[in-house]
Design a protein around this motif. Structure first.
Motif, mmCIF file in Angstrom:
data_model
loop_
_atom_site.group_PDB
_atom_site.id
_atom_site.type_symbol
_atom_site.label_atom_id
_atom_site.label_comp_id
_atom_site.label_asym_id
_atom_site.label_seq_id
_atom_site.Cartn_x
_atom_site.Cartn_y
_atom_site.Cartn_z
ATOM 1 N N TRP A 357 0.744 -1.233 -0.073
ATOM 2 C CA TRP A 357 -0.078 0.036 0.040
ATOM 3 C C TRP A 357 0.671 1.360 0.145
ATOM 4 C CZ3 TRP A 357 -0.518 -3.787 4.003
ATOM 5 C CH2 TRP A 357 -1.411 -4.807 3.829
ATOM 6 N N LYS A 434 -9.088 -7.877 -5.819
ATOM 7 C CA LYS A 434 -10.224 -7.064 -5.840
ATOM 8 C C LYS A 434 -10.033 -5.614 -5.142
ATOM 9 C CE LYS A 434 -13.495 -10.667 -4.904
ATOM 10 N NZ LYS A 434 -13.882 -11.570 -3.633
ATOM 11 N N PRO A 435 -10.645 -4.591 -5.644
ATOM 12 C CA PRO A 435 -10.442 -3.086 -5.171
ATOM 13 C C PRO A 435 -10.649 -3.217 -3.699
ATOM 14 C CG PRO A 435 -11.861 -3.372 -6.941
ATOM 15 C CD PRO A 435 -11.574 -4.597 -6.856
ATOM 16 N N PHE A 436 -10.211 -2.293 -3.137
ATOM 17 C CA PHE A 436 -10.357 -1.932 -1.557
ATOM 18 C C PHE A 436 -9.932 -0.473 -1.513
ATOM 19 C CE2 PHE A 436 -9.837 -2.096 3.038
ATOM 20 C CZ PHE A 436 -11.282 -2.699 3.178
ATOM 21 N N VAL A 437 -10.893 0.282 -0.771
ATOM 22 C CA VAL A 437 -10.657 1.620 -0.420
ATOM 23 C C VAL A 437 -9.789 1.412 0.819
ATOM 24 C CG1 VAL A 437 -11.273 4.094 0.212
ATOM 25 C CG2 VAL A 437 -12.619 2.695 -1.397
ATOM 26 N N GLY A 441 -4.596 6.266 2.909
ATOM 27 C CA GLY A 441 -3.996 6.107 1.524
ATOM 28 C C GLY A 441 -2.566 6.186 1.339
ATOM 29 N N PRO A 470 -8.622 4.409 -3.026
ATOM 30 C CA PRO A 470 -9.167 3.195 -3.641
ATOM 31 C C PRO A 470 -7.891 2.449 -4.445
ATOM 32 C CG PRO A 470 -9.849 5.026 -4.964
ATOM 33 C CD PRO A 470 -9.102 5.461 -3.876
ATOM 34 N N VAL A 472 -6.616 -0.651 -6.679
ATOM 35 C CA VAL A 472 -7.230 -1.444 -7.674
ATOM 36 C C VAL A 472 -6.120 -2.268 -8.011
ATOM 37 C CG1 VAL A 472 -8.684 -1.737 -9.765
ATOM 38 C CG2 VAL A 472 -8.906 0.277 -7.799
ATOM 39 N N ALA A 493 -8.888 3.890 -10.448
ATOM 40 C CA ALA A 493 -9.314 4.517 -9.175
ATOM 41 C C ALA A 493 -9.598 5.950 -9.485
ATOM 42 C CB ALA A 493 -7.944 4.204 -8.435
ATOM 43 N N VAL A 505 -16.171 12.053 -0.936
ATOM 44 C CA VAL A 505 -14.692 11.902 -0.651
ATOM 45 C C VAL A 505 -14.089 13.089 -0.028
ATOM 46 C CG1 VAL A 505 -12.487 11.221 -1.902
ATOM 47 C CG2 VAL A 505 -14.689 10.029 -2.602
#
Ligand code: CA
Length: 739
Positions: A357, A434-437, A441, A470, A472, A493, A505
């Motif tokens: 991340w 899979k995408p994840f928020v 960040g 997000p 991705v 994203a 957001v």
């Protein structure tokens, strides 16, 4: 005044005497101009200071010049006149005992002088103050020296960094500051040079290239000097490099040691710490570089004789590509203790094993002695990008405690016994596909902006961010020779042109100055800002915390309560950490004003959460009762949003979206929404001129300004598809009411 006395007392009995290259000359004691205390100055140092090239005597040098040696740096906590090293002291506390400006009278703070800078790129540097001169670095690694009382420019130095270097950096062409040793200053340039400058004249003495220019290395950090060894790391883990930190001789720039933070190809790793690390990697990580860059934070404990470095994220971000099958990937995202004389590994603590991340452990580290659980502990503290505040035993690397200082969703907590995070499996996008928020960040819960620690309040002041991203995973990722290499799909994203989503957001994205009790691992107070990106921090013996923010103000807060006691308009966002110094009995507070860094470039519409933030790059210097005025704030209306009609086919626009996100968005903004610092392409006259567009993007006609040719990674058809995508985005935003 108690704090002053204590700090002087502590610093006057260091356990380790600094070593010297030659015989130690007899010492003379020199009266400081403000009469507060006595500092040793060597005869040889004074003699050397009087000589300038050509053999004449410089009047400025004759007035006051001293060698910044180990003794001076070890005594820096009690040196209320100067600011000798990046974090003010080797323990990087950014606390000055100066208390002339305090909670009672800070309301009378006024502008003493200011200096305009010749750039509209970001300002992140910590000034140094030595013997009445303020030394700063600014964008493009330029250096300037000013009289600390009058603001008169004494000299300036431009290392002439090629504009093309701009494409190698993730987060603006910034520089965070200088190191001082002897009668020289040490500058690390964006293009990877380490340069020794004569402190009196600004003339270069030697220059050493510290990176392979064929790889996307860059340097934005400030060097540190320990016992004549100039220590510097580098950045580039977004693009694809192998991290390391090196030490160079202050005398002539010869390399003394290099410590790689991640292993190279098996069979090439001679150092024991790298051989051990090999087993924590899978696949062919060395082809991508591996990451783990030492791009910012360092600290030094002279009693333990340990140098602490923080390492950055893995390269690429997505572990499925970096190390398919997992592994901790030592020593990315780690705090590592080294011997400064040899660069030998002593211990490490990894905050985010197998990071996917962009969670670095390169954030500011502060050393302090705290009473925890009824016993004194020698600790190292870091508010990590990953949202947890870590307290480590700095002798051993043992985790003492960890708690989140903002909301996080990638881990439930940190297991104290194993030192490992309890991960949320949904956040492991590299494994789920899979995408994840993810919160926080990649901008972090805390980035490079320095914190401060006040032993009187027992609080650490953290410039924090609340923001998700997000993630991705990109199923088709391949390394590119140029630009970001993260293994994430930034196009998927990208912020949609949807008013409701944008508003939601934006509302969830903010910044805060957080006062954190590191013993209790609890927040004591917080000041919330509308914009996430807020400035570095200074704490003082006057019971004050100084910080700038995205709302274009520079402010002072009560260190105990967080009450705002004073603020002034900086006419621009303020990111750089303030410093304080004292001359002739008068206390000054100095800060570099100027908007920039990653939040002014990459986050698109989110860069505007606090409203449009301008860059007016200046050095601002304040003192009590001063009344200098800034000229009227410049009016900078944006170019009108007046795009040509959409002519690209849906397939062209979709392809352009992919390429834009991969190669353009890092500087020109997510979803082509410009952040205000670099050209907003939606407003570009070249949108209607395919030939002109190709001239810039393919032929590189603007390379000297940092916009290089992308012909090595994009075909002419792909470059044209980006133009059609930006035209479409401009029309979407115009339809939503943007002007
Ligand atoms: Ca990074």
């Amino acid at each position: 005044m108690t704090a002053v006395a204590l700090d002087v007392q502590q610093s006057s009995r260091p356990h380790q005497q600094p070593r010297r290259d030659g015989p130690i000359p007899p010492r003379h004691r020199t009266r400081r101009p403000n009469g507060t205390r006595w500092l040793p100055v060597t005869v040889a140092a004074l003699a050397a200071a009087l000589l300038v090239p050509g053999g004449s005597v410089s009047a400025a040098a004759a007035a006051a010049s001293r060698a910044v040696d180990g003794k001076a740096l070890l005594a820096a906590a009690g040196d209320v006149q100067d600011w000798l090293t990046y974090g003010r002291t080797y323990d990087e506390r950014r606390f000055s005992p100066l208390n002339q400006i305090n909670t009672d009278n800070v309301k009378n703070l006024g502008l003493a002088w200011f200096a305009d800078l010749d750039t509209s790129r970001g300002q992140e540097a910590t000034p140094l103050v030595i013997d009445g001169t303020v030394y700063i670095t600014t964008a493009w690694s330029k250096v300037k020296a000013y009289d600390a009382v009058s603001g008169k420019l004494r000299w300036e130095y431009d290392p002439k960094v090629p504009g093309e270097t701009g494409v190698k950096v993730c987060c603006d062409v910034v520089n965070r500051g200088l190191a001082a040793w002897g009668h020289r200053l040490y500058l690390a340039t964006l293009d990877g040079r380490l340069i020794a400058l004569d402190r009196e004249t600004g003339q270069p003495v030697w220059s050493k290239l510290t990176v392979d220019p064929a790889r996307p290395y860059a340097i934005t950090g400030a060097p540190r000097v320990i016992d004549g060894r100039v220590i510097i790391g580098n950045s580039g883990a977004e693009m694809g490099v192998r991290g390391y930190v090196s030490a160079y001789a202050s005398t002539d720039g010869r390399e003394l040691w290099r410590f790689y933070t991640v292993p190279g190809k098996p069979g090439t790793n001679r150092a024991p710490h790298l051989k051990r690390a090999e087993a924590t990697w899978k696949g062919e990580w060395w082809i991508h570089g591996g990451g783990g860059t030492v791009w910012d934070s360092m600290a030094y404990d002279p009693r333990l004789d340990l140098l602490y470095i923080g390492t950055g994220n893995g390269s690429p971000w997505n572990q499925a590509y970096r190390s398919p099958g997992g592994g901790d990937n030592l020593y990315i995202d780690s705090i590592i203790a080294l011997r400064p004389e040899t660069g030998a590994y002593v211990w490490h603590y990894q905050t985010t094993p197998g990071d996917t991340w962009d969670f670095d452990a390169a954030q500011h580290m502060i050393l302090a002695d705290l009473a925890i659980g009824g016993r004194p502990r020698q600790v190292l503290m870091q508010a990590s990008k990953n949202g947890f505040f870590y307290v480590l035993d700095r002798a051993t690397g043992e985790l003492i405690s960890a708690a989140n200082f903002v909301a996080v969703n990638w881990a439930k907590g940190v297991d104290i016994k194993s030192g490992r995070p309890s991960e949320n499996p949904d956040a492991r996008v590299d494994r789920t596909g899979k995408p994840f928020v993810v919160i926080p960040g990649p901008g972090g819960a805390h980035s490079w902006q320095p914190m401060a620690y006040d032993a009187n309040t027992g609080l650490v002041y953290i410039p924090a961010l609340e923001a998700g991203f997000p993630f991705v995973p990109d199923p088709h990722f391949q390394d590119a020779a140029q630009g970001f290499n993260t293994g994430m799909d930034f196009a998927a994203a990208a912020m949609p042109a949807d008013t409701n989503i944008r508003a939601a957001v934006k509302a969830a994205t903010k910044g805060a100055l957080i006062a954190w009790d590191p013993v209790a691992q609890k927040e004591r107070w917080r000041v919330v800002f509308k914009g996430p990106w807020n400035g570095g921090v200074l704490a003082t013996g006057g019971g004050l915390v100084f910080q700038g923010n995205a709302a274009e103000e520079f402010a002072a807060y009560d260190a105990v309560s967080g009450a705002k006691l004073w603020s002034g308009s900086a006419q621009t966002g303020v990111l750089a950490p303030p410093i304080t110094y004292s001359i002739n009995g008068e206390q000054y507070v100095a800060v570099l004003a100027g908007w920039g860094g990653v939040w002014a470039l990459a986050p698109g519409i989110l860069s505007q959460v606090a409203g449009p933030v301008h860059n007016v790059s200046r050095l601002l210097v304040f003192k009590l009762g001063a009344s200098a005025q800034l000229p009227p704030a410049p009016s900078v209306p944006p170019r009108p949003l007046d795009p040509p009609a959409v002519t690209g086919t849906p397939a062209q626009i979709a392809e352009g979206a992919q390429h834009y996100a991969r190669f353009c968005g890092g500087c020109h903004g997510d979803a082509a929404y410009g952040g205000g610092l670099l050209p907003d392409l939606r407003r570009s006259a070249l949108l209607a001129d395919g030939g002109g567009w190709a001239g810039v993007v393919h032929d590189g006609v603007m390379r000297s300004q940092g916009m290089v040719s992308f012909a090595s990674v994009l075909t002419p058809e792909q470059i044209e598809s980006i133009r059609h995508y930006v035209i479409k985005r401009a029309n979407e935003d115009k339809a939503l009411g943007d002007k």
